[in-house]
Design an enzyme around this catalytic site. Structure first.
Site, PDB file in Angstrom:
ATOM      1  N   ARG A 104      75.429  48.588 134.990  1.00 51.94           N
ATOM      2  CA  ARG A 104      76.153  49.145 133.844  1.00 51.94           C
ATOM      3  C   ARG A 104      77.233  48.171 133.416  1.00 51.94           C
ATOM      4  NH1 ARG A 104      78.349  55.147 134.322  1.00 51.94           N
ATOM      5  NH2 ARG A 104      79.789  54.125 135.720  1.00 51.94           N
ATOM      6  N   THR A 108      81.083  48.855 128.110  1.00 50.95           N
ATOM      7  CA  THR A 108      80.302  49.730 127.227  1.00 50.95           C
ATOM      8  C   THR A 108      79.583  50.842 127.983  1.00 50.95           C
ATOM      9  OG1 THR A 108      78.291  48.421 127.481  1.00 50.95           O
ATOM     10  CG2 THR A 108      79.820  47.724 125.744  1.00 50.95           C
ATOM     11  N   ASP A 200      81.503  54.798 144.023  1.00 49.54           N
ATOM     12  CA  ASP A 200      80.496  53.820 143.602  1.00 49.54           C
ATOM     13  C   ASP A 200      79.432  53.699 144.683  1.00 49.54           C
ATOM     14  OD1 ASP A 200      79.117  51.252 143.296  1.00 49.54           O
ATOM     15  OD2 ASP A 200      80.518  50.939 141.647  1.00 49.54           O
ATOM     16  N   ASP A 203      78.530  50.058 145.957  1.00 50.94           N
ATOM     17  CA  ASP A 203      79.591  49.480 146.790  1.00 50.94           C
ATOM     18  C   ASP A 203      79.636  50.139 148.162  1.00 50.94           C
ATOM     19  OD1 ASP A 203      80.404  47.618 144.965  1.00 50.94           O
ATOM     20  OD2 ASP A 203      82.019  48.843 144.134  1.00 50.94           O
TER      21      ASP A 203
HETATM   22  C1  PRP Z   1      75.208  52.813 139.302  1.00 50.47           C
HETATM   23  C2  PRP Z   1      74.155  53.746 139.857  1.00 50.47           C
HETATM   24  C3  PRP Z   1      73.231  53.915 138.685  1.00 50.47           C
HETATM   25  C4  PRP Z   1      74.168  53.861 137.519  1.00 50.47           C
HETATM   26  C5  PRP Z   1      74.381  55.250 137.027  1.00 50.47           C
HETATM   27  O1  PRP Z   1      74.764  51.511 139.310  1.00 50.47           O
HETATM   28  O2  PRP Z   1      73.534  53.261 141.007  1.00 50.47           O
HETATM   29  O3  PRP Z   1      72.251  52.885 138.597  1.00 50.47           O
HETATM   30  O4  PRP Z   1      75.401  53.319 137.989  1.00 50.47           O
HETATM   31  O5  PRP Z   1      75.144  55.238 135.876  1.00 50.47           O
HETATM   32  P1  PRP Z   1      74.572  55.663 134.449  1.00 50.47           P
HETATM   33  O6  PRP Z   1      73.814  56.928 134.658  1.00 50.47           O
HETATM   34  O7  PRP Z   1      75.829  55.859 133.647  1.00 50.47           O
HETATM   35  O8  PRP Z   1      73.728  54.548 133.933  1.00 50.47           O
HETATM   36  P2  PRP Z   1      75.716  50.282 138.913  1.00 50.47           P
HETATM   37  O9  PRP Z   1      75.635  49.989 137.461  1.00 50.47           O
HETATM   38  O10 PRP Z   1      77.094  50.536 139.454  1.00 50.47           O
HETATM   39  O11 PRP Z   1      75.026  49.058 139.631  1.00 50.47           O
HETATM   40  P3  PRP Z   1      74.800  48.783 141.185  1.00 50.47           P
HETATM   41  O12 PRP Z   1      73.788  49.786 141.687  1.00 50.47           O
HETATM   42  O13 PRP Z   1      74.268  47.395 141.176  1.00 50.47           O
HETATM   43  O14 PRP Z   1      76.110  48.924 141.894  1.00 50.47           O
HETATM   44  N1  URA Z   2      77.667  54.926 139.424  1.00 48.21           N
HETATM   45  C1  URA Z   2      78.152  55.227 140.650  1.00 48.21           C
HETATM   46  O1  URA Z   2      77.858  54.526 141.619  1.00 48.21           O
HETATM   47  N2  URA Z   2      78.949  56.284 140.775  1.00 48.21           N
HETATM   48  C2  URA Z   2      79.296  57.064 139.741  1.00 48.21           C
HETATM   49  O2  URA Z   2      80.046  58.054 139.924  1.00 48.21           O
HETATM   50  C3  URA Z   2      78.781  56.736 138.472  1.00 48.21           C
HETATM   51  C4  URA Z   2      77.957  55.671 138.338  1.00 48.21           C
END
Ligand code: PRP
Ligand code: URA
Length: 209
Positions: A104, A108, A200, A203
């Site tokens: 994400r 944005t 997160d 993380d």
């Molecule tokens: C997180 C999560 C989803 C997304 C959800 O990933 O694992 O993929 O956010 O958010 P959304 O429904 O608003 O799209 P992130 O973008 O943090 O990436 P990562 O898994 O690499 O940490």
């Molecule tokens: N992605 C995450 O990992 N946690 C949230 O709460 C939203 C998006």
């Protein structure tokens, strides 16, 4: 309109309470994501079709049932979805695994694609997308878009926690995709995080914060 299945099973809810706890460390968090995925997989596959087979036991013939119909593929959204793959594959060892890399954009909140690799016969498979969090829904909706573009017809998605905003967005964009969650939380905050959520997920699985 698609169905949202919320799994109230006590083992799933117990593990979720530990996942939400901010004092849970990386090792335990990672293990619990895998275990929760395994239990959710068990629940989410209740409707898979079976066919009759006859098996010779050491004693006699037995009338048994085996999985029939379409083959399955598990598709994690990187990174956090990776944490759910081992649990799913433990339940469905014959499933193939495709990967979709999305993150994400922090400004944005729009999903940015950086990787897409599927088994060659993906269009003939029933796909379960896995990602611990459905927040705005942008990532999961994009994942479904990409899979439909390559011809996948039967898709369901599995998230440990979903926000109502994400569920509504997914149902609007893809009314044919059923959603399986362990919890439907209250809302998103101004940064697009699920409240109360678990923070997160990526993380916490990979220890990057
Ligand atoms: C997180 C999560 C989803 C997304 C959800 O990933 O694992 O993929 O956010 O958010 P959304 O429904 O608003 O799209 P992130 O973008 O943090 O990436 P990562 O898994 O690499 O940490
Ligand atoms: N992605 C995450 O990992 N946690 C949230 O709460 C939203 C998006």
């Amino acid at each position: 309109m698609s169905t949202v299945h919320v799994f109230e099973h006590p083992l799933i809810q117990h593990k979720l309470s530990i996942l939400r706890d901010q004092t849970t460390g990386v090792k335990e968090f990672r293990e619990l994501v895998g275990e929760t995925a395994m239990l959710m997989c068990f629940e989410a596959t209740r409707d898979l079709p079976l066919e009759a087979v006859e098996v010779e036991t050491p004693v006699a013939k037995a009338q048994c049932k085996r999985l029939a119909g379409k083959k399955l593929a598990i598709v994690p959204i990187l990174r956090a979805g990776l944490g759910m793959v081992d649990g799913m594959v433990a339940m469905i060892p014959s499933a193939k695994v495709g990967h979709i890399g999305l993150y994400r954009d922090p400004e944005t909140l729009e999903p940015v694609k950086y990787y897409f690799k599927m088994p060659p016969d993906i269009s003939e498979r029933e796909v379960i997308i896995v990602d611990p969090m459905l927040a705005t829904g942008g990532s999961a909706i994009a994942a479904v878009d990409f899979l439909k573009e390559v011809g996948v017809k039967h898709i369901r998605c599995m998230h440990i926690i979903a926000a109502p905003e994400g569920v509504q967005a997914m149902q609007k964009a893809h009314p044919d995709v059923d959603i399986y969650v362990a919890a439907l939380d209250e809302r998103l905050n101004d940064h697009g995080y699920i409240v109360p959520g678990l923070g997160d997920a990526g993380d916490r699985i990979f220890g990057t914060k």
